[in-house]
Design an enzyme around this catalytic site. Structure first.
Site, PDB file in Angstrom:
ATOM      1  N   ASP A  82      51.239  67.810  -3.277  1.00 30.60           N
ATOM      2  CA  ASP A  82      51.888  66.504  -3.121  1.00 30.60           C
ATOM      3  C   ASP A  82      53.398  66.621  -3.302  1.00 30.60           C
ATOM      4  O   ASP A  82      54.168  65.954  -2.621  1.00 30.60           O
ATOM      5  CB  ASP A  82      51.340  65.492  -4.142  1.00 30.60           C
ATOM      6  CG  ASP A  82      49.892  65.128  -3.836  1.00 30.60           C
ATOM      7  OD1 ASP A  82      49.427  65.428  -2.710  1.00 30.60           O
ATOM      8  OD2 ASP A  82      49.225  64.559  -4.724  1.00 30.60           O
ATOM      9  N   SER A 103      28.280  70.348  31.025  1.00 30.30           N
ATOM     10  CA  SER A 103      27.327  70.025  29.970  1.00 30.30           C
ATOM     11  C   SER A 103      26.284  71.141  29.903  1.00 30.30           C
ATOM     12  O   SER A 103      26.287  72.056  30.716  1.00 30.30           O
ATOM     13  CB  SER A 103      26.701  68.658  30.199  1.00 30.30           C
ATOM     14  OG  SER A 103      25.952  68.689  31.377  1.00 30.30           O
ATOM     15  N   LYS A 145      24.303  73.634  17.476  1.00 31.41           N
ATOM     16  CA  LYS A 145      24.727  72.597  18.414  1.00 31.41           C
ATOM     17  C   LYS A 145      25.134  71.391  17.582  1.00 31.41           C
ATOM     18  O   LYS A 145      24.302  70.733  16.960  1.00 31.41           O
ATOM     19  CB  LYS A 145      23.588  72.240  19.360  1.00 31.41           C
ATOM     20  CG  LYS A 145      23.968  71.212  20.401  1.00 31.41           C
ATOM     21  CD  LYS A 145      22.915  71.179  21.487  1.00 31.41           C
ATOM     22  CE  LYS A 145      23.151  70.158  22.575  1.00 31.41           C
ATOM     23  NZ  LYS A 145      23.696  68.894  22.195  1.00 31.41           N
ATOM     24  N   ARG A 150      35.594  64.249  26.607  1.00 30.33           N
ATOM     25  CA  ARG A 150      34.967  64.968  27.701  1.00 30.33           C
ATOM     26  C   ARG A 150      34.916  64.117  28.968  1.00 30.33           C
ATOM     27  O   ARG A 150      35.091  64.608  30.072  1.00 30.33           O
ATOM     28  CB  ARG A 150      33.556  65.387  27.286  1.00 30.33           C
ATOM     29  CG  ARG A 150      32.842  66.106  28.399  1.00 30.33           C
ATOM     30  CD  ARG A 150      31.559  66.754  27.966  1.00 30.33           C
ATOM     31  NE  ARG A 150      30.932  67.283  29.142  1.00 30.33           N
ATOM     32  CZ  ARG A 150      30.093  66.615  29.914  1.00 30.33           C
ATOM     33  NH1 ARG A 150      29.734  65.398  29.599  1.00 30.33           N
ATOM     34  NH2 ARG A 150      29.611  67.147  31.001  1.00 30.33           N
ATOM     35  N   GLU A 179      34.215  70.215  18.912  1.00 33.93           N
ATOM     36  CA  GLU A 179      33.403  69.042  18.615  1.00 33.93           C
ATOM     37  C   GLU A 179      34.006  68.315  17.417  1.00 33.93           C
ATOM     38  O   GLU A 179      34.247  68.935  16.379  1.00 33.93           O
ATOM     39  CB  GLU A 179      31.976  69.523  18.295  1.00 33.93           C
ATOM     40  CG  GLU A 179      30.926  68.476  18.435  1.00 33.93           C
ATOM     41  CD  GLU A 179      30.446  68.316  19.892  1.00 33.93           C
ATOM     42  OE1 GLU A 179      31.001  68.983  20.810  1.00 33.93           O
ATOM     43  OE2 GLU A 179      29.533  67.498  20.112  1.00 33.93           O
ATOM     44  N   LYS A 239      24.604  81.546  23.995  1.00 31.99           N
ATOM     45  CA  LYS A 239      25.600  81.838  25.022  1.00 31.99           C
ATOM     46  C   LYS A 239      25.661  83.339  25.281  1.00 31.99           C
ATOM     47  O   LYS A 239      25.641  84.128  24.333  1.00 31.99           O
ATOM     48  CB  LYS A 239      26.996  81.395  24.565  1.00 31.99           C
ATOM     49  CG  LYS A 239      27.072  79.932  24.208  1.00 31.99           C
ATOM     50  CD  LYS A 239      28.360  79.606  23.460  1.00 31.99           C
ATOM     51  CE  LYS A 239      28.166  78.277  22.758  1.00 31.99           C
ATOM     52  NZ  LYS A 239      29.310  77.877  21.953  1.00 31.99           N
ATOM     53  N   LYS A 250      16.975  73.049  21.588  1.00 34.13           N
ATOM     54  CA  LYS A 250      17.065  71.911  20.675  1.00 34.13           C
ATOM     55  C   LYS A 250      15.991  71.961  19.587  1.00 34.13           C
ATOM     56  O   LYS A 250      14.941  72.576  19.762  1.00 34.13           O
ATOM     57  CB  LYS A 250      16.908  70.616  21.466  1.00 34.13           C
ATOM     58  CG  LYS A 250      17.956  70.446  22.553  1.00 34.13           C
ATOM     59  CD  LYS A 250      18.876  69.298  22.303  1.00 34.13           C
ATOM     60  CE  LYS A 250      18.230  67.983  22.630  1.00 34.13           C
ATOM     61  NZ  LYS A 250      19.192  66.882  22.484  1.00 34.13           N
ATOM     62  N   CYS A 254      18.220  36.865  -7.023  1.00 33.49           N
ATOM     63  CA  CYS A 254      18.797  35.890  -7.961  1.00 33.49           C
ATOM     64  C   CYS A 254      18.486  34.444  -7.591  1.00 33.49           C
ATOM     65  O   CYS A 254      18.824  33.531  -8.337  1.00 33.49           O
ATOM     66  CB  CYS A 254      20.305  36.067  -8.057  1.00 33.49           C
ATOM     67  SG  CYS A 254      21.186  35.499  -6.600  1.00 33.49           S
ATOM     68  N   CYS A 278      23.682  37.451   0.308  1.00 26.11           N
ATOM     69  CA  CYS A 278      23.635  36.669  -0.925  1.00 26.11           C
ATOM     70  C   CYS A 278      25.078  36.459  -1.381  1.00 26.11           C
ATOM     71  O   CYS A 278      25.775  37.427  -1.675  1.00 26.11           O
ATOM     72  CB  CYS A 278      22.848  37.409  -2.010  1.00 26.11           C
ATOM     73  SG  CYS A 278      23.064  36.640  -3.624  1.00 26.11           S
TER      74      CYS A 278
END
Ligand code: IVH
Length: 675
Positions: A38, A83, A115, A136, A175, A291, A315, A412, A425
């Site tokens: 800082d 993609s 992923k 993208r 990402e 890949k 996946k 309550c 509430c």
């Protein structure tokens, strides 16, 4: 310090700050204490304020720009952002692997990595400096979101070149993600402000990136992992593994889980191992990306119209299952929002047994038309509460009655009110279901900063009946606390002392601490500055509240509802017997610009938009966002927008930066005053 010395010192400070940012945000291994950091940052800010022409856009102080934009420009990517072909079946992975081997021969090396479930972006660095970032989009073109991406602390504004020289031109794919804890905090804040929470961290990240005001993006803690080079000039890269090493050397944050494997079995093992760790990572992933490592081989394989033939997303199985709703019950959360909860026949989803799921709010239950007895699909994501996704049709079965929210708070008994799609509430300071949460918030760092008043302690205090309302905190004695589990003499005395030290709080912090719907730290500060004392805020009419900059009808209504609620009034009265909030200096009192309204367009050279706003307010003026007949001055900086035309049309006086600076110095009468 003269100019030359300042130039040198500024460069030195920036180097140091960049180094420590990299250690802290990218490598997660800081070398110095926050306070020492800082101190460096403060010195840099001060020097830059003294020598404004030495400020550059890649300075660490320039991450958050003050300018609000009117929309996003569309930009073309340096290379298409394709993609991925994806599937959760092992056979699909086998087909991918077979095709690759048929084309390249049997010995193929792959890089496998998680992923990430976030928002994909392109980052362009020219001569080492971040020049552009975009979403993208459709893969060819995306929205230009540079200002927003710059607020991500893990992202270098300038590439490092100590280990490996930085290329002339680099387009990186990465990402943007939000960590699970940050996501939960964001949703809690949204709920406390009476706004709709995000369904998952991916939506939250994408939402943050699409804010027109970069300071709003900066409030949402995002992170960024880089994983691919889309285009490079001035560096030779031969494999994906080398790509990751180069990205790391240039200071970008690269995930530490990638691995180099060969053969189907190794991919499957990696997939399985990662799936087991999935819930412990602290961020969402939804599979493994496989890949081809050799970049030349990638070219050989080429791509279909949508997907590269050299990559495949294997996946994880969806974390959704079907079960039956046994009952729907309202549950009061710690901010008073009443959430309908589906109690279900227990079902295992991704290794966890689930028997409760959220239906979010009154309108969601109605929209999905979920009733007791229905067959439903339930989804689990990370550690967040499972949600009911949809109802499955059963034409043969007779259905139950539609769900109805109760009229009274199940905790309550107060009469519930509607706030948009939510049911709330209003008895914020008295309702037992809200009390523990209120206590934690009251003592939190940006509120009254009472050390030792965490979640566990607050719960204990409520459960043991020691605290029935906030005021009771001030009656706690050491002997009450010593009895409680987890407390010793020292910690008990410490807490009593810390509570005692909060008896004369800053007005803005006190307002924030009360947990008034819609009133976060910023609004609290505005209210304190505008009204000056607690009693005036509490008594302010709807109209008076709406006169405050940034407070609209909806916020004003929520604030009034809070102070009008009988239970809250009583609890506040008791609290104000113990606590005396300090009067705040009224910002609008007097000064050379008293009563004058300003609008800004374009960038200023000598200060940021925020600083300009502070200066105007300190002099008694106000800054508003759009030009109208009531505007006194339009300040036009560099590259002014359409507000300038509007001002000219309406005959509003237009000032250039120099004129604005004169006005700040000497007020609208001009000339020097000797007084
Ligand atoms: S490689 C041509 N690696 O997942 C594909 N993509 O549907 C090159 N994604 O939006 C991308 N994590 O941006 C790659 N480790 C990772 C990834 C990843 C997430 C994104 C990708 C795309 C989506 C695929």
């Amino acid at each position: 310090m003269d100019r030359d010395e300042a130039t040198e010192r500024i460069e030195e400070l920036r180097e140091q700050i960049r180094y420590h940012d990299h250690r802290y945000y990218v490598l997660d291994s800081p070398e110095i204490a926050d306070s020492a950091y800082d101190e460096l940052y403060r010195e840099l800010r001060e020097l830059e304020a003294e020598f404004p022409d030495l400020v550059t856009s890649s300075s660490p102080t320039q991450r958050v720009s003050g300018a609000v934009r009117e929309g996003f420009a569309t930009v073309e990517h340096l290379a298409p952002m394709l993609s991925l072909d994806s599937h959760e079946k092992r056979e699909a992975l086998e087909r991918f692997d077979r095709r690759v081997r048929d084309a390249l021969g049997e010995e193929v090396e792959y890089v496998v990595d998680p992923k990430l479930d976030g928002a994909s972006v392109e980052l362009v660095y020219e001569d080492g400096e971040l020049s552009r970032a975009s979403t993208r989009g459709d893969g060819e073109r995306g929205e230009e979101i540079t200002e927003n991406v710059r607020t991500i602390a893990a992202l270098p504004l300038r590439l490092r070149d100590d280990e490996r020289s930085a290329p002339e031109l680099l387009a990186v794919r990465g990402e943007v993600i939000m960590h699970a804890d940050a996501f939960e905090q964001l949703n809690e804040r949204l709920l406390a402000e009476g706004r709709e929470p995000f369904a998952n961290p991916r939506n939250a990240s994408a939402g943050a990136l699409r804010q027109l005001d970069p300071s709003k993006t900066a409030e949402r803690p995002l992170d960024l992992f880089a994983y691919d080079v889309l285009h490079v000039e001035g560096a030779e890269l031969e494999t994906q593994w080398e790509v990751l090493e180069a990205l790391r050397a240039w200071g970008l944050k690269v995930n530490d889980l990638p691995s180099r494997v060969s053969g189907l079995e190794e991919i499957v093992d990696y997939h399985e191992a990662l799936r087991e760790r999935r819930d412990d990572l602290g961020y969402e992933i939804d599979g493994v990306v496989v890949k081809v490592d050799d970049l030349a081989a990638r070219n050989e394989l080429g791509e279909t119209s949508h997907h590269p033939r050299w990559a495949f997303a294997y996946k994880f199985p969806a974390r959704k299952e079907i079960t039956r709703v046994l009952d729907i019950v309202p549950s009061v959360g710690r901010t008073g929002v009443v959430t309908p909860i589906a109690l279900m026949l227990p079902v295992e989803i991704g290794g966890v047994t689930v028997s409760r799921a959220t239906l979010h709010n009154r309108e969601e239950v109605a929209r999905k038309d979920i009733r007791e007895g229905d067959r439903v699909r339930v989804q689990r994501a990370g550690d967040v509460i499972p949600q009911v996704v949809e109802r499955l049709e059963e034409p043969e079965r007779e259905r139950g009655e539609p769900f109805r929210m109760p009229d009274e708070c199940p905790s309550c008994g107060a009469e519930l009110i509607e706030r948009g799609p939510f049911t709330v509430c209003p008895n914020a300071l008295e309702c037992p279901a809200q009390l523990a949460g209120r206590i934690v918030h009251y003592g939190s760092r940006h509120a009254l900063d009472i050390e030792g008043l965490g979640e566990e302690t607050a719960k204990l205090l409520v459960e043991e009946g020691l605290v029935e309302q906030l005021a009771d905190l001030y009656a706690l004695e050491r002997d009450d606390l010593v009895e409680l589990p987890g407390f010793a003499e020292k910690s008990a005395a410490g807490l009593v002392e810390a509570i005692d030290a909060s008896r004369e709080p800053d007005l803005a912090r006190f307002l924030h601490a009360l947990g008034i719907p819609e009133v976060g730290a910023t609004v609290a500060r505005t209210l304190a500055g505008h009204f000056g004392s607690f009693s005036t805020v509490a008594a302010a009419s709807d109209e008076a509240l709406q006169e405050v900059d940034g407070i609209g009808p909806r916020m004003a209504e929520q604030i009034r509802l809070f102070f009008d609620n009988e239970g809250n009034r009583e609890a506040l009265e008791a609290l104000l017997d113990e606590v005396e909030p300090l009067e705040s200096e009224r910002r609008t009192t007097s000064g050379p610009l008293e009563g004058l309204k300003f609008v800004f367009t374009g960038g200023l050279d000598s200060m940021t938009r925020d600083e300009a706003k502070q200066r105007v307010e300190a002099a008694g003026g106000r800054v508003v966002s759009s030009v109208s007949g009531a505007t006194d001055y339009l300040v036009a900086g560099e590259e002014p927008g359409s507000k300038l035309d509007k001002a000219r049309e309406l005959g509003v006086e237009v000032l250039e930066e120099s004129g604005f600076l004169d006005l700040l110095e000497s007020g609208p009468t001009g000339g020097d005053q000797d007084e």
